[in-house]
Write an enzyme that holds these catalytic residues in place. Structure first.
Site, mmCIF file in Angstrom:
data_model
loop_
_atom_site.group_PDB
_atom_site.id
_atom_site.type_symbol
_atom_site.label_atom_id
_atom_site.label_comp_id
_atom_site.label_asym_id
_atom_site.label_seq_id
_atom_site.Cartn_x
_atom_site.Cartn_y
_atom_site.Cartn_z
ATOM 1 C CD1 TRP A 193 -69.008 18.325 68.968
ATOM 2 C CD2 TRP A 193 -70.413 19.252 67.478
ATOM 3 N NE1 TRP A 193 -68.800 17.707 67.765
ATOM 4 C CE2 TRP A 193 -69.642 18.250 66.828
ATOM 5 C CE3 TRP A 193 -71.344 19.963 66.743
ATOM 6 C CZ2 TRP A 193 -69.800 17.940 65.476
ATOM 7 C CZ3 TRP A 193 -71.500 19.674 65.393
ATOM 8 C CH2 TRP A 193 -70.741 18.659 64.784
ATOM 9 C CG ASP A 360 -62.551 7.932 64.507
ATOM 10 O OD1 ASP A 360 -63.597 7.916 65.175
ATOM 11 O OD2 ASP A 360 -61.659 8.785 64.669
ATOM 12 C CE LYS A 470 -60.541 11.027 67.263
ATOM 13 N NZ LYS A 470 -61.200 11.223 65.959
ATOM 14 C CD1 TRP A 471 -59.588 8.633 76.431
ATOM 15 C CD2 TRP A 471 -58.377 6.774 76.605
ATOM 16 N NE1 TRP A 471 -59.940 8.027 77.614
ATOM 17 C CE2 TRP A 471 -59.203 6.883 77.757
ATOM 18 C CE3 TRP A 471 -57.523 5.674 76.513
ATOM 19 C CZ2 TRP A 471 -59.193 5.946 78.783
ATOM 20 C CZ3 TRP A 471 -57.508 4.747 77.548
ATOM 21 C CH2 TRP A 471 -58.341 4.884 78.659
ATOM 22 C CG ASP A 472 -63.972 10.338 70.986
ATOM 23 O OD1 ASP A 472 -64.097 11.386 71.624
ATOM 24 O OD2 ASP A 472 -64.487 10.151 69.862
ATOM 25 C CB CYS A 520 -60.561 12.794 70.966
ATOM 26 S SG CYS A 520 -62.005 13.207 69.984
ATOM 27 C CG ASP A 542 -65.739 16.206 66.343
ATOM 28 O OD1 ASP A 542 -64.597 15.723 66.395
ATOM 29 O OD2 ASP A 542 -66.744 15.644 66.820
HETATM 30 C C1 DGJ Z 1 -66.082 12.270 68.308
HETATM 31 C C2 DGJ Z 1 -64.741 12.633 67.773
HETATM 32 O O1 DGJ Z 1 -64.458 13.968 68.034
HETATM 33 C C3 DGJ Z 1 -64.677 12.327 66.289
HETATM 34 O O2 DGJ Z 1 -63.439 12.719 65.775
HETATM 35 C C4 DGJ Z 1 -64.931 10.864 66.069
HETATM 36 O O3 DGJ Z 1 -63.892 10.118 66.612
HETATM 37 C C5 DGJ Z 1 -66.256 10.479 66.685
HETATM 38 N N1 DGJ Z 1 -66.354 10.871 68.055
HETATM 39 C C6 DGJ Z 1 -66.482 9.000 66.580
HETATM 40 O O4 DGJ Z 1 -67.604 8.597 67.212
#
Ligand code: DGJ
Length: 722
Positions: A193, A360, A470-472, A520, A542
């Site tokens: 990470w 976000d 933004k699909w996390d 993401c 990140d």
């Molecule tokens: C992880 C993402 O990489 C961040 O940019 C952000 O969206 C956080 N999650 C939100 O929980």
């Protein structure tokens, strides 16, 4: 132009750049003879002799010959005792397959793969090589596509059960590539990470080496690709071969060097936690693997991958469109926002020329931290009392587009959804679910879960005026079990999950063609060619510290072009490293991707706000070149204190050059950097200095650059041809 020439059992696939040659040996075993720079013809004798195989046509049966034959798609355990690409368990429990060629077809274009992301394009020809194991009734089709404009081959495999008994696939890699020596360095991208895709280069040694993931996703820890470079290969010179998987789940990328010092490359779904029951009449498709060749160094290899991404992988209206400059509120507010706070941030963003405001995590359920609410995709009216539409309308009224964050593949144990459907989480009955980030993963192998996930996102896209998603995805698989799959199919879960995810994404991108999607996964934990087929950009990391980003973006560019990389300017001290870097440097580094901000602009000084205004203006003027020009790495942050790269417009009339130095050094001369990709016959003026140089001078002598004072100093120049 691509052509497939077939004569005397020699199948020669070639375009203007490369040749790929298969030889069907006596008995029908497909041998791999060559992948590399285009050749006019090839006499099989030399390569057969190299592998100590008879060259007189009396090949079969030859004592142990299969064990040193270069195979197209080997199976372990008959004559070939090395690791194979395919393992099939049969009803008697034995696990070898003996695939022999039954015929071939040449088709125009590039076929898709049902349910999986795939490259596409009309300027292609495809060889379908049909094989069969008569004893067990397994049919295989090896697919090889060549695009006119790519020095590479795209491969995948189709397996079909033509018997009346069940077959079980235990391993089915997408790619096996045999190379007649091992004088290569292996380059892989591994990390963690906020430290994604660190580049490691080491010589091949005898035995097995490579990278893999069992995390249910490509992962932060390893990328689903590998590169082989001759020891003398540099950025600009020498041979390099790259292979990347068009997939986003568990994978294995490995090279096996045998005692004869030959190399066998594998790439495909990891066979640990994989299995597939193939009932009579059923078909299974592997994901595809893109393999490219370069004799102009790692830079030449990346150019091929970038072309694949730009011309043959990314779809939809944003594939070649100027990507909006965005401001994301995550690092500005984290979970602590309300409508008023968001609008204040958006107003300043609009004022400096930002085009898209992104809300976000934290807008749904009762989510004040990461401990709850994933799955409950309804607006938290404590924070947004007037609802989402009211917010988006106001943001739109400022002239901004509106984007929204989702993490649709997840479920919080503390959520209404979990109360109702605990069985929707991936879990093993009777075992305590292991949480990561206080959440569990939804079982996307289930159709009911897929439909729920689709509808959660689609309803907001239909009703709330959302322009960007933004699909996390913020955790990996554990307790790997599905409530619906029978015992003998539990091993199918990781791949079925991917098929379910791709089904949802395919439906969404088709239903909402005007929405821009950004992928993401805790930053860049699923930065792969699979996700890129649905979402034209990926959040790179990140870690937004400019110096860390130099490394991360540098090595990400081995495969992915700037338009694929989300890159933002964030606040200082940086939230990941605590480092303070000048705002100019942060902007210069972030400009080489989908540009944006990740901070509250209201906290900046008047001087910094003016810099931001200039950055936004400059990116708008240059973004066609920055995103879609040819990207060249010049100085590597893995080798020294400086990072440099240049993006040159396709017509070579404009270029943007960036140099960033990590630590200041006194008593050193200005850096002399050789530029690349320019037209040697053109004269370029550097707008920032007013100086003019010929393209040939810039590329052969280089240009001397004096950096500003202090650590993390940077320059970014615009070069315009006269
Ligand atoms: C992880 C993402 O990489 C961040 O940019 C952000 O969206 C956080 N999650 C939100 O929980």
């Amino acid at each position: 132009m691509t052509e497939i020439i077939i004569k005397d059992n020699l199948l020669h696939l070639r375009n203007d750049h490369i040749s790929y040659i298969i030889y069907v040996l006596e008995g029908g075993v497909p041998a791999h003879l060559y992948f590399g720079k285009r050749v006019e013809s090839l006499n099989p004798a030399a390569i057969l002799r190299h592998y100590d195989l008879p060259t007189d046509g009396k090949w079969w049966p030859h004592n142990c010959a299969l064990d040193h034959t270069p195979h197209e798609y080997p199976s372990h355990g008959l004559g070939d005792l090395r690791e194979g690409a395919l393992t099939i368990r049969q009803k008697d429990g034995t696990r070898s397959a003996d695939l022999r060629v039954t015929g071939w077809e040449v088709v125009d274009g590039k076929p898709g793969i049902p349910g999986l992301p795939a490259t596409f394009g009309d300027n292609a020809k495809t060889l379908l090589l049909h094989l069969k194991d008569e004893l067990i009734g397994l049919e295989a089709t090896l697919s090889y596509s060549l695009f006119d404009d790519v020095a590479g081959v795209v491969r995948s495999v189709k397996l079909h059960n033509a018997s009346d008994a069940e077959l079980h696939i235990e391993r089915a890699y997408s790619l096996c590539l045999e190379l007649p020596d091992s004088r290569y360095d292996l380059i892989t991208l591994t990390g963690a990470w906020s430290r994604e895709r660190e580049m490691f280069r080491r010589p091949l040694v005898m035995g097995e080496q490579g990278v893999s993931s069992l995390k249910g996703a490509t992962s932060l820890h390893a990328s689903n690709m590998l590169f082989l470079a001759r020891p003398e290969t540099t950025e600009e010179r020498g041979e390099a071969i790259g292979a990347a998987l068009v997939y986003s789940g568990n994978f294995k990328a490995s090279v096996h060097v045998d005692p004869g010092r030959n190399s066998r490359v594998f790439l495909g779904i990891n066979d640990v936690d994989f299995g597939w029951k193939l009932a009579p009449g059923e078909t299974f498709h592997t994901p595809e693997a893109v393999t490219v060749y370069s004799d102009s160094g790692l830079g030449g290899m990346s150019a091929q991958f970038h072309r694949v991404c730009a011309e043959h992988l990314v779809r939809g209206k944003f594939a070649k469109a100027p990507r909006p400059i965005l401001l994301n509120n995550w690092e500005a507010t984290y979970f602590g926002f309300n409508e008023e706070k968001l609008l204040k941030i958006a107003r300043t963003a609009a004022d400096v020329g930002v085009e898209l405001f992104v809300l976000d995590d934290g807008w749904f359920g009762h989510r004040d931290s990461d401990d709850s609410s994933l799955g409950d995709w309804y607006v938290d009216t404590r924070k947004l009392p007037n609802g989402m539409r009211h917010l988006t309308d106001q943001v739109h009224a400022m002239g901004l587009k509106f984007g929204l964050w989702f993490e649709p593949e997840m479920i919080s144990p503390k959520s209404d959804l979990y109360e109702k459907h605990p069985e929707w989480a991936i879990h093993i009955a009777g075992r305590e679910p292991i949480q990561q980030r206080q959440q569990l993963t939804l079982d996307l192998s289930r159709e009911d879960v897929q439909d729920y996930v689709y509808e959660c996102v689609a309803s907001h896209l239909r009703e709330d005026g959302i322009d960007y998603v933004k699909w996390d995805m913020n955790r990996n698989f554990s307790n790997i079990g599905s409530a619906l799959l029978p015992a003998d199919q539990q091993k199918e879960l990781p791949h079925r999950y991917m098929l379910g995810l791709y089904r949802v994404l395919e439906k969404l991108v088709n239903a909402f063609p005007d929405v821009l999607f950004e992928s993401c996964s805790s930053g860049g934990g699923r930065f792969d060619m699979g996700m890129l087929h649905y979402m034209p950009q990926t959040w790179t990391s990140d870690n937004t510290d400019a110096l860390c980003r130099c490394q991360i973006q540098y090595s990400t560019s081995l495969v992915f072009p700037p338009f694929a990389m989300g890159s933002h300017v964030s606040a200082v001290p940086n939230h990941q490293t605590g480092r303070i870097t000048p705002i100019g440097t942060r902007g210069n580094v972030a400009m080489s991707g989908c540009f944006g901000y990740e901070l509250d602009l209201n906290t900046l000084s008047a001087e910094d706000i003016e810099t931001v205004r200039q950055q936004v203006k400059r990116v708008k003027e240059l973004r066609n070149t920055l995103l879609y020009g040819d990207f060249h790495r010049l100085l590597s942050p893995y080798e020294g204190n400086d990072t440099a790269w240049i993006t040159v417009s396709k017509d070579k009339s404009e270029a943007v050059f960036m140099l960033t130095r990590a630590l200041a050094k006194s008593g050193t001369a200005p850096v002399l950097v050789k530029l690349r990709g320019l037209d040697e016959n053109k004269v370029y003026t550097v707008l920032e200095t007013g100086e003019s140089y010929s393209g040939s001078e810039l590329m052969n002598l280089g240009v001397s650059v004096r950096l500003p004072w202090g650590d993390a100093a940077s320059v970014s120049w615009t070069l315009k041809a006269e």
